[in-house]
Motif scaffolding. Structure first.
Motif, PDB file in Angstrom:
ATOM      1  N   LEU A  56       0.848  -1.184   0.000  1.00 29.35           N
ATOM      2  CA  LEU A  56       0.000   0.000   0.000  1.00 29.35           C
ATOM      3  C   LEU A  56       0.883   1.233   0.000  1.00 29.35           C
ATOM      4  O   LEU A  56       1.774   1.367   0.844  1.00 29.35           O
ATOM      5  N   GLY A  57       0.671   2.127  -0.942  1.00 28.24           N
ATOM      6  CA  GLY A  57       1.435   3.366  -0.997  1.00 28.24           C
ATOM      7  C   GLY A  57       0.636   4.524  -0.449  1.00 28.24           C
ATOM      8  O   GLY A  57      -0.541   4.690  -0.789  1.00 28.24           O
ATOM      9  N   ILE A  58       1.260   5.322   0.410  1.00 28.39           N
ATOM     10  CA  ILE A  58       0.644   6.550   0.913  1.00 28.39           C
ATOM     11  C   ILE A  58       1.407   7.714   0.308  1.00 28.39           C
ATOM     12  O   ILE A  58       2.610   7.866   0.547  1.00 28.39           O
ATOM     13  N   VAL A  59       0.738   8.531  -0.492  1.00 29.01           N
ATOM     14  CA  VAL A  59       1.390   9.641  -1.166  1.00 29.01           C
ATOM     15  C   VAL A  59       0.748  10.952  -0.748  1.00 29.01           C
ATOM     16  O   VAL A  59      -0.406  11.002  -0.327  1.00 29.01           O
ATOM     17  N   SER A  62       4.601  17.233   1.638  1.00 27.73           N
ATOM     18  CA  SER A  62       5.110  17.343   3.002  1.00 27.73           C
ATOM     19  C   SER A  62       4.040  17.955   3.906  1.00 27.73           C
ATOM     20  O   SER A  62       3.390  18.926   3.546  1.00 27.73           O
ATOM     21  N   GLY A  63       3.876  17.374   5.107  1.00 24.77           N
ATOM     22  CA  GLY A  63       2.895  17.874   6.045  1.00 24.77           C
ATOM     23  C   GLY A  63       1.506  17.301   5.867  1.00 24.77           C
ATOM     24  O   GLY A  63       0.573  17.727   6.561  1.00 24.77           O
ATOM     25  N   SER A  64       1.356  16.311   4.999  1.00 28.58           N
ATOM     26  CA  SER A  64       0.027  15.759   4.751  1.00 28.58           C
ATOM     27  C   SER A  64      -0.372  14.697   5.775  1.00 28.58           C
ATOM     28  O   SER A  64      -1.518  14.259   5.793  1.00 28.58           O
ATOM     29  N   GLY A  65       0.573  14.264   6.616  1.00 24.79           N
ATOM     30  CA  GLY A  65       0.255  13.288   7.654  1.00 24.79           C
ATOM     31  C   GLY A  65       0.729  11.882   7.360  1.00 24.79           C
ATOM     32  O   GLY A  65       0.402  10.948   8.108  1.00 24.79           O
ATOM     33  N   LYS A  66       1.530  11.696   6.307  1.00 31.57           N
ATOM     34  CA  LYS A  66       1.982  10.355   5.929  1.00 31.57           C
ATOM     35  C   LYS A  66       2.846   9.730   7.029  1.00 31.57           C
ATOM     36  O   LYS A  66       2.584   8.616   7.484  1.00 31.57           O
ATOM     37  N   MET A 247      -3.127  11.444   0.622  1.00 31.56           N
ATOM     38  CA  MET A 247      -3.454  12.231   1.811  1.00 31.56           C
ATOM     39  C   MET A 247      -3.209  13.711   1.568  1.00 31.56           C
ATOM     40  O   MET A 247      -2.256  14.087   0.888  1.00 31.56           O
ATOM     41  N   GLU A 248      -4.080  14.534   2.133  1.00 30.49           N
ATOM     42  CA  GLU A 248      -3.932  15.989   2.074  1.00 30.49           C
ATOM     43  C   GLU A 248      -4.365  16.578   3.416  1.00 30.49           C
ATOM     44  O   GLU A 248      -5.469  16.311   3.899  1.00 30.49           O
ATOM     45  N   LYS A 249      -3.482  17.333   4.044  1.00 30.46           N
ATOM     46  CA  LYS A 249      -3.772  18.017   5.307  1.00 30.46           C
ATOM     47  C   LYS A 249      -4.324  17.061   6.367  1.00 30.46           C
ATOM     48  O   LYS A 249      -5.274  17.372   7.078  1.00 30.46           O
ATOM     49  N   GLY A 250      -3.713  15.868   6.453  1.00 29.47           N
ATOM     50  CA  GLY A 250      -4.083  14.916   7.484  1.00 29.47           C
ATOM     51  C   GLY A 250      -5.265  14.033   7.167  1.00 29.47           C
ATOM     52  O   GLY A 250      -5.621  13.171   7.969  1.00 29.47           O
ATOM     53  N   GLU A 251      -5.872  14.199   6.021  1.00 28.52           N
ATOM     54  CA  GLU A 251      -7.047  13.410   5.660  1.00 28.52           C
ATOM     55  C   GLU A 251      -6.788  12.601   4.400  1.00 28.52           C
ATOM     56  O   GLU A 251      -6.014  13.005   3.530  1.00 28.52           O
TER      57      GLU A 251
END
Length: 500
Positions: A56-59, A62-66, A247-251
């Motif tokens: 599973l890739g989380i992209v 920076s700062g998106s919560g990954k 992910m964007e801004k923690g979501e």
């Protein structure tokens, strides 16, 4: 490979097994940090599932919560962070409420992590071979009689050149890329069920990037391992992941199979990331934000001094061994011709300088160079050389010439005013050592460095910090975390050189 998307290969290098029961399941995860300005929700209602053998890739930017998501799964958040809501189940174990003793047993043996900052992940005063051996011994994967042999075998797997010698090296004696490979070796040592890779190819050269990711994929297939790949590199996610989560801004804004998400992105943020990523068949102008293209800023502000191949219709590097072609217009370097075997550290003599001649006016090329490096050499004693020296004091044979390791071997180049010169080569070939010597942070063994007509090599490195030339030569270091004083705020760190 780095940063290049080829939709035709999306997901083709990932595992092809049928989905099975989830190994990792995260539900409605919310993570908060206590700051001076109140609570900050770094991760909000994140849901993810990783099946056995799945990647599973989380992209995200920076700062998106990954990284916070991965640290929470490993239960290594700092004291300011806490799980506010949600659950984490790993192989039937409630990670969110597990005790620290249970987590210490799980980390390394059942789940492991490749950290983004390799130097911070390694003990600076312990040899790297012993650090890998510690993991094997702690989890009963080796005994004192064969631990060294197993460590050297692992170092070979991650393409460490001269593993028998590197076994005795300290982290500060290795390049950034080699330290990254040591961290990868630590993560793979006990063959865990789940491996979390937080920017695993940071600091690696382009040839080793593919070798390391191919190795991770091979181990995932052979051992039934699951992988959580955290990256800002969409090309990496496209090639090696079964599923991609954005992910964007923690979501979480979008989750889909790799091929689908790159062929038909649904969320506006995903489409924005796609537009900003180099890929075959596009130019630099296509990488600009959509707003800039709409307002015609691309036509009003052309990029100056670009070489001919960097404009429209730039050539694309050919695909070789499954490696997507690098778009030259985006500035992604190709492997150098004549490089050694894949992943091996190139000799210092193979370090190449690439000059952007188009950026230098013809009239200035006849002027005296701003920086001139002549026959630069830097040598270090190999492991065992100090012991041989002490033995010679007691009448035994002196150390041989092969007790010297030459990190930089006769490098010469010039930089004129307004010119950009690139030092290109594999990890460990001497690029950073050369730049560190030019910066006068360490002394050269021999050679001459002339800056604006002044011989800098005559000034000892320990006294150069107070020299008037100091402010005229600056450096952006490879590791930003180690470059900043942790006791200073961002404003204080920037103000510090001005106050001096």
């Amino acid at each position: 490979m780095h940063g290049v998307i080829d939709p035709a290969t999306a997901g083709t290098l990932a595992t092809s097994e049928e989905p099975r029961g989830p190994l990792l399941q995260v539900r409605n995860l919310t993570v908060e940090f206590a700051t001076r300005n109140g609570l900050v929700k770094a991760v909000k209602n994140v849901n993810l599932t990783v099946a056995k053998g799945e990647t599973l890739g989380i992209v995200g930017e920076s700062g998106s919560g990954k990284s916070v998501t991965s640290y929470t799964v490993m239960r290594i958040l700092d004291r300011a962070g806490r799980i506010a809501e949600g659950s984490i189940a790993f192989s039937g174990i409630d990670i969110a409420h597990a005790g620290e003793k249970q987590m210490r047993d799980l980390r390394g043996r059942e789940m492991s992590m490749i950290f983004q900052n390799p130097r911070a992940a390694l003990n600076p005063i312990r040899k790297v071979g012993h650090q890998i051996g510690d993991v094997l011994l702690h989890h009963l994967q080796a005994d004192p009689r064969n631990v060294k042999e197993k460590v050297i075998e692992i170092l070979n797997q991650v393409r460490i050149a001269r593993p028998e010698e590197r076994y005795h090296a300290y982290p500060f004696e290795l390049s950034g890329g080699m330290c990254q490979r040591i961290v990868i070796a630590l993560a793979l040592a006990c063959r865990p069920q789940l491996m979390i890779a937080d920017e695993p190819t940071t600091g690696l050269d382009v040839t080793t990037q593919k070798a390391v990711m191919d190795l991770v994929t091979e181990l995932t297939r052979a051992r039934g391992m699951s992988t959580l790949l955290i990256t800002h590199d969409l090309g990496l996610a496209a090639a090696y992941c079964d599923t991609v989560m954005v992910m964007e801004k923690g979501e979480v804004v979008e989750t889909a199979p790799a091929e689908q998400i790159f062929r038909n992105p649904q969320h506006p943020y995903t489409r924005k990331l796609m537009r900003a990523t180099p890929r075959p068949g596009i130019s630099l102008r296509d990488l600009l934000p959509e707003e800039a293209q709409t307002q015609g800023l691309a036509q009003a502000s052309p990029l100056p001094n670009l070489p001919p191949q960097a404009g429209e219709g730039a050539p694309v590097a050919p695909v070789e061994d499954g490696l997507p072609g690098a778009d030259i217009s985006a500035g992604h370097p190709l492997p150098l011709a004549g490089e050694g075997r894949e992943g091996a550290a190139a000799p210092a003599a193979e370090l190449s300088s690439v000059t952007k001649g188009a950026a230098v006016p013809e009239a200035d090329k006849t002027l005296q160079p701003l920086l001139k490096v002549e026959n630069l050499v830097k040598e270090y004693p190999r492991q065992g050389a100090p012991i041989a020296f002490l033995a010679s004091l007691f009448g035994k044979k002196p150390a041989k010439e092969d007790g010297i390791f030459r990190a930089v071997d006769g490098i010469s180049f010039e930089v004129r005013k307004g010119e950009s010169v690139g030092l290109v080569g594999e990890s460990g070939c001497g690029k950073s050592t050369t730049s560190t010597i030019v910066m006068r942070l360490i002394d050269a063994t021999s050679g001459r460095i002339t800056f604006d007509g002044e011989d800098l090599s005559a000034i000892p490195a320990k006294s150069f910090a107070h020299h008037p030339m100091r402010k005229r030569i600056q450096m952006v270091f490879q590791d930003p975390t180690e470059s900043l004083n942790p006791r200073y705020t961002a404003a204080r760190a920037i103000a510090d050189p001005l106050l001096r």
